[in-house]
Design a protein around this motif. Structure first.
Motif, PDB file in Angstrom:
ATOM      1  N   THR A 242      21.539  23.542   4.888  1.00  0.00           N
ATOM      2  CA  THR A 242      21.135  23.521   3.479  1.00  0.00           C
ATOM      3  C   THR A 242      20.285  24.727   3.090  1.00  0.00           C
ATOM      4  OG1 THR A 242      21.264  21.116   3.450  1.00  0.00           O
ATOM      5  CG2 THR A 242      19.984  22.158   1.713  1.00  0.00           C
ATOM      6  N   PRO A 243      19.169  25.018   3.797  1.00  0.00           N
ATOM      7  CA  PRO A 243      18.401  26.216   3.414  1.00  0.00           C
ATOM      8  C   PRO A 243      19.169  27.511   3.638  1.00  0.00           C
ATOM      9  CG  PRO A 243      17.519  25.249   5.415  1.00  0.00           C
ATOM     10  CD  PRO A 243      18.500  24.274   4.872  1.00  0.00           C
ATOM     11  N   LEU A 244      20.005  27.555   4.672  1.00  0.00           N
ATOM     12  CA  LEU A 244      20.799  28.764   4.905  1.00  0.00           C
ATOM     13  C   LEU A 244      21.792  28.987   3.770  1.00  0.00           C
ATOM     14  CD1 LEU A 244      21.523  28.456   8.743  1.00  0.00           C
ATOM     15  CD2 LEU A 244      20.049  30.125   7.618  1.00  0.00           C
ATOM     16  N   ALA A 245      22.422  27.889   3.314  1.00  0.00           N
ATOM     17  CA  ALA A 245      23.363  28.016   2.192  1.00  0.00           C
ATOM     18  C   ALA A 245      22.641  28.460   0.927  1.00  0.00           C
ATOM     19  CB  ALA A 245      24.069  26.677   1.969  1.00  0.00           C
ATOM     20  N   SER A 246      21.437  27.945   0.724  1.00  0.00           N
ATOM     21  CA  SER A 246      20.656  28.344  -0.462  1.00  0.00           C
ATOM     22  C   SER A 246      20.300  29.820  -0.392  1.00  0.00           C
ATOM     23  CB  SER A 246      19.388  27.496  -0.555  1.00  0.00           C
ATOM     24  OG  SER A 246      19.711  26.130  -0.695  1.00  0.00           O
ATOM     25  N   ILE A 247      19.881  30.267   0.798  1.00  0.00           N
ATOM     26  CA  ILE A 247      19.527  31.681   0.967  1.00  0.00           C
ATOM     27  C   ILE A 247      20.742  32.575   0.703  1.00  0.00           C
ATOM     28  CG2 ILE A 247      18.845  33.413   2.673  1.00  0.00           C
ATOM     29  CD1 ILE A 247      17.039  31.297   3.933  1.00  0.00           C
ATOM     30  N   LYS A 248      21.906  32.168   1.249  1.00  0.00           N
ATOM     31  CA  LYS A 248      23.122  32.969   1.047  1.00  0.00           C
ATOM     32  C   LYS A 248      23.519  33.009  -0.434  1.00  0.00           C
ATOM     33  CE  LYS A 248      27.777  33.667   2.842  1.00  0.00           C
ATOM     34  NZ  LYS A 248      28.320  34.057   1.536  1.00  0.00           N
ATOM     35  N   LEU A 249      23.411  31.845  -1.095  1.00  0.00           N
ATOM     36  CA  LEU A 249      23.773  31.790  -2.513  1.00  0.00           C
ATOM     37  C   LEU A 249      22.861  32.687  -3.342  1.00  0.00           C
ATOM     38  CD1 LEU A 249      25.451  30.510  -4.778  1.00  0.00           C
ATOM     39  CD2 LEU A 249      23.792  28.643  -4.831  1.00  0.00           C
ATOM     40  N   LEU A 250      21.568  32.656  -3.058  1.00  0.00           N
ATOM     41  CA  LEU A 250      20.621  33.472  -3.805  1.00  0.00           C
ATOM     42  C   LEU A 250      20.835  34.965  -3.560  1.00  0.00           C
ATOM     43  CD1 LEU A 250      17.425  31.279  -3.271  1.00  0.00           C
ATOM     44  CD2 LEU A 250      18.624  31.641  -5.440  1.00  0.00           C
ATOM     45  N   THR A 251      21.070  35.323  -2.290  1.00  0.00           N
ATOM     46  CA  THR A 251      21.296  36.750  -1.994  1.00  0.00           C
ATOM     47  C   THR A 251      22.596  37.233  -2.623  1.00  0.00           C
ATOM     48  OG1 THR A 251      22.308  36.084   0.116  1.00  0.00           O
ATOM     49  CG2 THR A 251      19.981  36.732   0.153  1.00  0.00           C
ATOM     50  N   ASP A 252      23.657  36.410  -2.600  1.00  0.00           N
ATOM     51  CA  ASP A 252      24.927  36.786  -3.248  1.00  0.00           C
ATOM     52  C   ASP A 252      24.726  36.983  -4.748  1.00  0.00           C
ATOM     53  OD1 ASP A 252      26.230  36.735  -0.858  1.00  0.00           O
ATOM     54  OD2 ASP A 252      27.113  34.726  -1.134  1.00  0.00           O
ATOM     55  N   SER A 253      23.916  36.100  -5.337  1.00  0.00           N
ATOM     56  CA  SER A 253      23.660  36.222  -6.775  1.00  0.00           C
ATOM     57  C   SER A 253      22.952  37.534  -7.093  1.00  0.00           C
ATOM     58  CB  SER A 253      22.828  35.036  -7.260  1.00  0.00           C
ATOM     59  OG  SER A 253      23.515  33.821  -7.051  1.00  0.00           O
ATOM     60  N   ILE A 254      21.976  37.901  -6.257  1.00  0.00           N
ATOM     61  CA  ILE A 254      21.254  39.158  -6.478  1.00  0.00           C
ATOM     62  C   ILE A 254      22.188  40.356  -6.360  1.00  0.00           C
ATOM     63  CG2 ILE A 254      19.438  40.651  -5.544  1.00  0.00           C
ATOM     64  CD1 ILE A 254      17.908  38.138  -4.776  1.00  0.00           C
ATOM     65  N   LEU A 255      23.110  40.283  -5.353  1.00  0.00           N
ATOM     66  CA  LEU A 255      24.002  41.417  -5.123  1.00  0.00           C
ATOM     67  C   LEU A 255      25.111  41.512  -6.158  1.00  0.00           C
ATOM     68  CD1 LEU A 255      24.356  41.171  -1.227  1.00  0.00           C
ATOM     69  CD2 LEU A 255      23.034  42.858  -2.516  1.00  0.00           C
ATOM     70  N   GLN A 256      25.551  40.375  -6.662  1.00  0.00           N
ATOM     71  CA  GLN A 256      26.721  40.376  -7.541  1.00  0.00           C
ATOM     72  C   GLN A 256      26.377  40.582  -9.017  1.00  0.00           C
ATOM     73  OE1 GLN A 256      28.929  36.814  -6.794  1.00  0.00           O
ATOM     74  NE2 GLN A 256      29.348  37.327  -4.643  1.00  0.00           N
ATOM     75  N   ARG A 265      12.720  38.801  -8.849  1.00  0.00           N
ATOM     76  CA  ARG A 265      11.542  38.297  -8.135  1.00  0.00           C
ATOM     77  C   ARG A 265      11.596  36.781  -7.969  1.00  0.00           C
ATOM     78  NH1 ARG A 265       6.448  41.759 -10.684  1.00  0.00           N
ATOM     79  NH2 ARG A 265       6.933  43.742  -9.612  1.00  0.00           N
ATOM     80  N   GLU A 266      12.075  36.107  -8.990  1.00  0.00           N
ATOM     81  CA  GLU A 266      12.192  34.643  -8.880  1.00  0.00           C
ATOM     82  C   GLU A 266      13.174  34.267  -7.771  1.00  0.00           C
ATOM     83  OE1 GLU A 266      13.252  33.030 -12.609  1.00  0.00           O
ATOM     84  OE2 GLU A 266      11.344  33.540 -13.615  1.00  0.00           O
ATOM     85  N   PHE A 267      14.314  35.004  -7.760  1.00  0.00           N
ATOM     86  CA  PHE A 267      15.308  34.714  -6.717  1.00  0.00           C
ATOM     87  C   PHE A 267      14.759  35.026  -5.317  1.00  0.00           C
ATOM     88  CE2 PHE A 267      19.755  34.036  -8.446  1.00  0.00           C
ATOM     89  CZ  PHE A 267      19.310  33.563  -9.681  1.00  0.00           C
ATOM     90  N   VAL A 268      14.061  36.138  -5.196  1.00  0.00           N
ATOM     91  CA  VAL A 268      13.471  36.504  -3.894  1.00  0.00           C
ATOM     92  C   VAL A 268      12.421  35.482  -3.490  1.00  0.00           C
ATOM     93  CG1 VAL A 268      12.086  38.224  -2.673  1.00  0.00           C
ATOM     94  CG2 VAL A 268      13.981  38.955  -4.148  1.00  0.00           C
ATOM     95  N   SER A 269      11.646  34.997  -4.464  1.00  0.00           N
ATOM     96  CA  SER A 269      10.642  33.963  -4.168  1.00  0.00           C
ATOM     97  C   SER A 269      11.320  32.687  -3.669  1.00  0.00           C
ATOM     98  CB  SER A 269       9.817  33.678  -5.418  1.00  0.00           C
ATOM     99  OG  SER A 269       8.901  32.634  -5.184  1.00  0.00           O
ATOM    100  N   ASP A 270      12.446  32.331  -4.317  1.00  0.00           N
ATOM    101  CA  ASP A 270      13.198  31.149  -3.856  1.00  0.00           C
ATOM    102  C   ASP A 270      13.734  31.354  -2.436  1.00  0.00           C
ATOM    103  OD1 ASP A 270      12.706  29.887  -6.236  1.00  0.00           O
ATOM    104  OD2 ASP A 270      14.623  30.493  -7.154  1.00  0.00           O
ATOM    105  N   ILE A 271      14.197  32.582  -2.164  1.00  0.00           N
ATOM    106  CA  ILE A 271      14.666  32.880  -0.794  1.00  0.00           C
ATOM    107  C   ILE A 271      13.527  32.710   0.198  1.00  0.00           C
ATOM    108  CG2 ILE A 271      15.489  34.729   0.726  1.00  0.00           C
ATOM    109  CD1 ILE A 271      17.107  35.805  -1.652  1.00  0.00           C
ATOM    110  N   GLY A 272      12.335  33.172  -0.171  1.00  0.00           N
ATOM    111  CA  GLY A 272      11.180  33.016   0.724  1.00  0.00           C
ATOM    112  C   GLY A 272      10.835  31.557   0.957  1.00  0.00           C
ATOM    113  N   ASN A 273      10.909  30.743  -0.100  1.00  0.00           N
ATOM    114  CA  ASN A 273      10.602  29.314   0.044  1.00  0.00           C
ATOM    115  C   ASN A 273      11.610  28.626   0.980  1.00  0.00           C
ATOM    116  OD1 ASN A 273       8.432  29.511  -1.703  1.00  0.00           O
ATOM    117  ND2 ASN A 273       9.666  29.021  -3.519  1.00  0.00           N
ATOM    118  N   GLU A 274      12.895  28.988   0.807  1.00  0.00           N
ATOM    119  CA  GLU A 274      13.917  28.398   1.683  1.00  0.00           C
ATOM    120  C   GLU A 274      13.726  28.843   3.124  1.00  0.00           C
ATOM    121  OE1 GLU A 274      16.177  26.107   0.995  1.00  0.00           O
ATOM    122  OE2 GLU A 274      15.372  25.971  -1.044  1.00  0.00           O
TER     123      GLU A 274
END
Length: 457
Positions: A242-256, A265-274
């Protein structure tokens, strides 16, 4: 076959011994009888003033009780004066028994062969203390010889029958034992292939039955362990995914997508929380592994519980203030126990942390220490949401969470109580829980008290 061979040797030795004992018994009886007859004849001859063929023959003719195959009387030189087997006299009879008798000995010898006892006896003849001749007697006894032969044959038949019975019993026992043992071996092969539900039915009430019962208990434990392992792997994979999928989804969103700085920054903060949640989960798994493994090998120490409770309260004070929870420490009745301090810290920390996470704002968390007979008791009570009755039996299972949404919100992994129970059981303690839905939950941990001269900190 070894057992049969051993019994065969034993019975063979017993057969030889019995045969020899029978022969010795007959020999002693025969010896006594023949010596007695020779002495009787020697006493009659010793009354003669002159020993010659005619006087000795006359005396021998008067003794009717002398029944022997051959009766022979000699003078002191071994010259025959009387011989019942021939009519002639005057020859020399130098048999070993006669020579020994002329030396002053009572002699008896015998030989048994083919159902015939060949007995020979000789005694000296004295005349006023001087040996003047000897009496020699032989006896071929087929009656007693046949009796010995019959006894030996009977003993041999009994020996063979016993050996046959032993062989039949040994083969039957061996086959039965082998079949039952092969049944266990076949079951072990089935278990080795992974079918832990297999059971072996031995029947009976002997040692193999006990072994079969122990085997079945072992397979039940293996089956339970395998189920727990499979469930653990499945739950761990799901929870880590679950956290790995969230991290991947957030990073894909940032890249795409082209995002402004604030959104990034919000997305990176969410990645840090996960990532932090993933880190907490792996730490919990490692802690649980240590609690069930190497920690049991460490050297324990005698400590009071109150200092550890105060230390944990200081650590969680900021968490409690943020959640609006008030601590109530009732630690006056403290007792020393034998435990690793790190283990006790882990127990208190997890229970108090749960009491803060699952409590209501403005609630209270009460920690009590008391003595109950020979046990030291730690009680942690909260005024939170409580646990449903159907969930109480599962709260100590790995990854089990009563309220998954609330657990995710508070960062719960479902491993804390599993860690607590494992540590408590490893230190010979017990843990129980009572809860009322909507009013709160109470955990009671009990350890054997270890009364020693230790000053509380």
């Amino acid at each position: 076959m070894t057992y049969v061979a051993i019994t065969f040797v034993f019975l063979l030795v017993l057969n030889v011994y019995c045969s020899a004992a029978c022969q010795n018994l007959f020999y002693e009886s025969k010896k006594s009888s023949m010596i007695e007859k020779c002495l009787l004849a020697a006493d009659e001859i010793s009354t003669l003033e002159v020993l010659n063929t005619s006087t000795v023959s006359a005396v021998m003719g008067q003794i009717e009780s002398l029944k022997a195959t051959r009766l022979l009387v000699t003078d002191q030189t071994g010259c025959t004066l009387y011989d019942s087997s021939t009519a002639t006299a005057g020859s020399y009879a130098l048999f070993p028994e006669i020579l020994s008798a002329l030396d002053g000995n009572d002699v008896c010898s015998w030989r048994y062969q083919n159902g015939i006892i060949d007995s020979r006896a000789a005694t000296p003849v004295y005349y006023f203390g001087t040996i003047v001749g000897c009496v020699y007697m032989t006896d071929y006894d087929t009656t007693q010889g046949g009796l010995i032969q019959s006894l030996q044959r009977t003993i041999l038949v009994i020996t063979l029958l016993l050996e046959i019975i032993v062989a039949i019993f040994s083969i039957a026992f061996s086959n039965t034992f082998s079949r039952r043992l092969n049944r266990i071996m076949a079951s072990m092969r089935i278990i080795r292939e992974g079918d832990y539900s297999h059971k072996v039915n031995m029947g009976g009430s002997d040692e193999l039955t006990c072994l079969g019962n122990e085997f079945n208990e072992l397979t039940e434990r293996l089956q339970t362990s395998e189920q727990k392992r499979s469930r653990f792997v499945s739950d761990a994979s799901h929870e880590l995914k679950t956290p790995l999928a969230s991290i991947k989804l957030l990073t894909d969103s940032i890249l795409q997508y082209d995002m402004d700085l604030e959104t990034t920054r919000e997305f990176v903060s969410d990645i840090g929380n996960e990532a932090e949640r993933l880190n907490r989960m792996t730490e919990k798994l490692l802690c649980l592994t240590r609690a069930e493994g190497a920690g049991a090998q460490q050297e324990m120490e005698i400590i009071f519980m109150a200092p550890t409770v105060r230390r944990v309260a200081r650590m969680l004070k900021s968490n409690a203030l943020q959640a609006g929870i008030t601590f109530d420490l009732q630690l006056a009745e403290d007792t020393s126990i034998l435990i690793l301090e790190d283990d006790l810290y882990q127990i208190v920390f997890n229970l108090m942390e749960n009491g803060i996470k699952y409590n209501h704002a403005g609630g209270r968390l009460t920690i009590r220490l008391r003595r109950e007979e020979d046990n030291a008791v730690l009680e942690v009570s909260d005024t939170g949401m409580g646990i449903p009755e159907e969930a109480i039996d599962h709260i100590f299972e790995r990854f089990y969470r009563v309220d998954k949404a609330r657990s995710r919100q508070t960062g719960g992994s479902g491993l804390g109580l599993a860690i607590v129970r494992s540590i408590v059981q490893r230190n010979r303690g017990t843990i129980t829980v009572t809860s009322t839905l909507g009013k709160g939950t109470t955990f009671v941990v009990s350890f054997p008290a270890f009364d020693a001269e230790v000053d509380p900190v």
